[in-house]
Design a protein around this motif. Structure first.
Motif, PDB file in Angstrom:
ATOM      1  N   PHE A 116       0.837  -1.198   0.000  1.00  0.00           N
ATOM      2  CA  PHE A 116       0.000   0.000   0.000  1.00  0.00           C
ATOM      3  C   PHE A 116       0.875   1.252   0.000  1.00  0.00           C
ATOM      4  O   PHE A 116       0.588   2.209  -0.718  1.00  0.00           O
ATOM      5  CB  PHE A 116      -0.932   0.001   1.210  1.00  0.00           C
ATOM      6  CG  PHE A 116      -1.836   1.192   1.268  1.00  0.00           C
ATOM      7  CD1 PHE A 116      -2.884   1.328   0.360  1.00  0.00           C
ATOM      8  CD2 PHE A 116      -1.655   2.185   2.213  1.00  0.00           C
ATOM      9  CE1 PHE A 116      -3.721   2.421   0.400  1.00  0.00           C
ATOM     10  CE2 PHE A 116      -2.482   3.280   2.263  1.00  0.00           C
ATOM     11  CZ  PHE A 116      -3.519   3.397   1.363  1.00  0.00           C
ATOM     12  N   PHE A 117       1.943   1.252   0.797  1.00  0.00           N
ATOM     13  CA  PHE A 117       2.854   2.392   0.817  1.00  0.00           C
ATOM     14  C   PHE A 117       3.493   2.601  -0.552  1.00  0.00           C
ATOM     15  O   PHE A 117       3.559   3.727  -1.043  1.00  0.00           O
ATOM     16  CB  PHE A 117       3.938   2.189   1.879  1.00  0.00           C
ATOM     17  CG  PHE A 117       4.950   3.286   1.909  1.00  0.00           C
ATOM     18  CD1 PHE A 117       4.627   4.535   2.435  1.00  0.00           C
ATOM     19  CD2 PHE A 117       6.218   3.088   1.417  1.00  0.00           C
ATOM     20  CE1 PHE A 117       5.554   5.559   2.456  1.00  0.00           C
ATOM     21  CE2 PHE A 117       7.154   4.097   1.436  1.00  0.00           C
ATOM     22  CZ  PHE A 117       6.829   5.340   1.963  1.00  0.00           C
ATOM     23  N   GLY A 138      -7.734   2.723  -0.903  1.00  0.00           N
ATOM     24  CA  GLY A 138      -7.560   3.901  -0.060  1.00  0.00           C
ATOM     25  C   GLY A 138      -7.271   3.478   1.368  1.00  0.00           C
ATOM     26  O   GLY A 138      -7.215   2.285   1.699  1.00  0.00           O
ATOM     27  N   ILE A 139      -7.118   4.468   2.230  1.00  0.00           N
ATOM     28  CA  ILE A 139      -6.755   4.181   3.619  1.00  0.00           C
ATOM     29  C   ILE A 139      -7.875   3.425   4.342  1.00  0.00           C
ATOM     30  O   ILE A 139      -7.614   2.511   5.119  1.00  0.00           O
ATOM     31  CB  ILE A 139      -6.353   5.482   4.358  1.00  0.00           C
ATOM     32  CG1 ILE A 139      -5.681   5.164   5.690  1.00  0.00           C
ATOM     33  CG2 ILE A 139      -7.530   6.389   4.570  1.00  0.00           C
ATOM     34  CD1 ILE A 139      -4.296   4.637   5.555  1.00  0.00           C
ATOM     35  N   GLY A 140      -9.123   3.779   4.081  1.00  0.00           N
ATOM     36  CA  GLY A 140     -10.238   3.072   4.718  1.00  0.00           C
ATOM     37  C   GLY A 140     -10.332   1.623   4.258  1.00  0.00           C
ATOM     38  O   GLY A 140     -10.615   0.721   5.042  1.00  0.00           O
ATOM     39  N   HIS A 141     -10.071   1.405   2.977  1.00  0.00           N
ATOM     40  CA  HIS A 141     -10.116   0.060   2.412  1.00  0.00           C
ATOM     41  C   HIS A 141      -9.081  -0.839   3.073  1.00  0.00           C
ATOM     42  O   HIS A 141      -9.390  -1.949   3.519  1.00  0.00           O
ATOM     43  CB  HIS A 141      -9.888   0.150   0.902  1.00  0.00           C
ATOM     44  CG  HIS A 141     -10.063  -1.150   0.186  1.00  0.00           C
ATOM     45  ND1 HIS A 141      -9.425  -1.420  -0.992  1.00  0.00           N
ATOM     46  CD2 HIS A 141     -10.783  -2.258   0.474  1.00  0.00           C
ATOM     47  CE1 HIS A 141      -9.759  -2.645  -1.390  1.00  0.00           C
ATOM     48  NE2 HIS A 141     -10.575  -3.165  -0.506  1.00  0.00           N
ATOM     49  N   ILE A 142      -7.844  -0.379   3.157  1.00  0.00           N
ATOM     50  CA  ILE A 142      -6.801  -1.212   3.770  1.00  0.00           C
ATOM     51  C   ILE A 142      -7.037  -1.358   5.269  1.00  0.00           C
ATOM     52  O   ILE A 142      -6.801  -2.418   5.839  1.00  0.00           O
ATOM     53  CB  ILE A 142      -5.385  -0.689   3.468  1.00  0.00           C
ATOM     54  CG1 ILE A 142      -4.362  -1.759   3.881  1.00  0.00           C
ATOM     55  CG2 ILE A 142      -5.093   0.609   4.144  1.00  0.00           C
ATOM     56  CD1 ILE A 142      -2.966  -1.509   3.412  1.00  0.00           C
ATOM     57  N   LEU A 143      -7.524  -0.313   5.916  1.00  0.00           N
ATOM     58  CA  LEU A 143      -7.778  -0.384   7.358  1.00  0.00           C
ATOM     59  C   LEU A 143      -8.784  -1.479   7.695  1.00  0.00           C
ATOM     60  O   LEU A 143      -8.524  -2.335   8.546  1.00  0.00           O
ATOM     61  CB  LEU A 143      -8.271   0.973   7.869  1.00  0.00           C
ATOM     62  CG  LEU A 143      -8.674   1.004   9.337  1.00  0.00           C
ATOM     63  CD1 LEU A 143      -7.454   0.846  10.225  1.00  0.00           C
ATOM     64  CD2 LEU A 143      -9.408   2.288   9.654  1.00  0.00           C
ATOM     65  N   PHE A 144      -9.917  -1.483   7.015  1.00  0.00           N
ATOM     66  CA  PHE A 144     -10.941  -2.478   7.324  1.00  0.00           C
ATOM     67  C   PHE A 144     -10.562  -3.882   6.838  1.00  0.00           C
ATOM     68  O   PHE A 144     -10.914  -4.874   7.472  1.00  0.00           O
ATOM     69  CB  PHE A 144     -12.301  -2.040   6.782  1.00  0.00           C
ATOM     70  CG  PHE A 144     -12.884  -0.923   7.592  1.00  0.00           C
ATOM     71  CD1 PHE A 144     -13.284  -1.136   8.902  1.00  0.00           C
ATOM     72  CD2 PHE A 144     -13.010   0.342   7.067  1.00  0.00           C
ATOM     73  CE1 PHE A 144     -13.803  -0.115   9.673  1.00  0.00           C
ATOM     74  CE2 PHE A 144     -13.526   1.384   7.815  1.00  0.00           C
ATOM     75  CZ  PHE A 144     -13.929   1.157   9.128  1.00  0.00           C
ATOM     76  N   ASN A 145      -9.825  -3.966   5.736  1.00  0.00           N
ATOM     77  CA  ASN A 145      -9.359  -5.283   5.290  1.00  0.00           C
ATOM     78  C   ASN A 145      -8.368  -5.881   6.284  1.00  0.00           C
ATOM     79  O   ASN A 145      -8.417  -7.074   6.588  1.00  0.00           O
ATOM     80  CB  ASN A 145      -8.715  -5.198   3.915  1.00  0.00           C
ATOM     81  CG  ASN A 145      -9.716  -5.226   2.803  1.00  0.00           C
ATOM     82  OD1 ASN A 145     -10.918  -5.283   3.034  1.00  0.00           O
ATOM     83  ND2 ASN A 145      -9.236  -5.163   1.586  1.00  0.00           N
TER      84      ASN A 145
END
Length: 66
Positions: free
Chosen positions: A16-17, A52-59
Motif C-alpha cells: 500500500f505504501f 484507499g486508507i479506509g479500504h486497507i484499514l478495514f481489510n
C-alpha cells in the motif's frame, strides 16, 4: 497474532505504501484477465492492492480478526 497474519499485514501495508508513493505501479500489479498471460505475477499481486486508507484499514482489521 500468528506469524503468518503478521507477515500478511506487513506485506499489505508495504505494498500500500509503494502504491501510494508510486501510483503508476498500480496498473502493473492489477489483474486484467486479457493480460494475464503477459503479466502472470498479477494473479498474485492484485490481492495486495487497496483503494484507499479506509479500504486497507478495514481489510487488515478483518484479517486480524479472522
Amino acid at each position: 497474532m500468528t506469524p503468518w497474519v503478521r507477515r500478511l499485514l506487513i506485506a499489505n501495508v508495504a505494498v500500500f505504501f509503494v502504491q501510494m508513493t508510486m501510483p503508476a505501479i498500480t496498473s502493473e500489479l492489477a489483474f486484467v484477465p486479457v493480460l494475464a498471460l503477459m503479466r502472470p505475477w498479477s494473479i498474485v499481486t492484485y490481492m495486495f492492492l487497496h483503494g484507499g486508507i479506509g479500504h486497507i484499514l478495514f481489510n487488515m482489521l478483518g484479517l486480524f480478526f479472522f
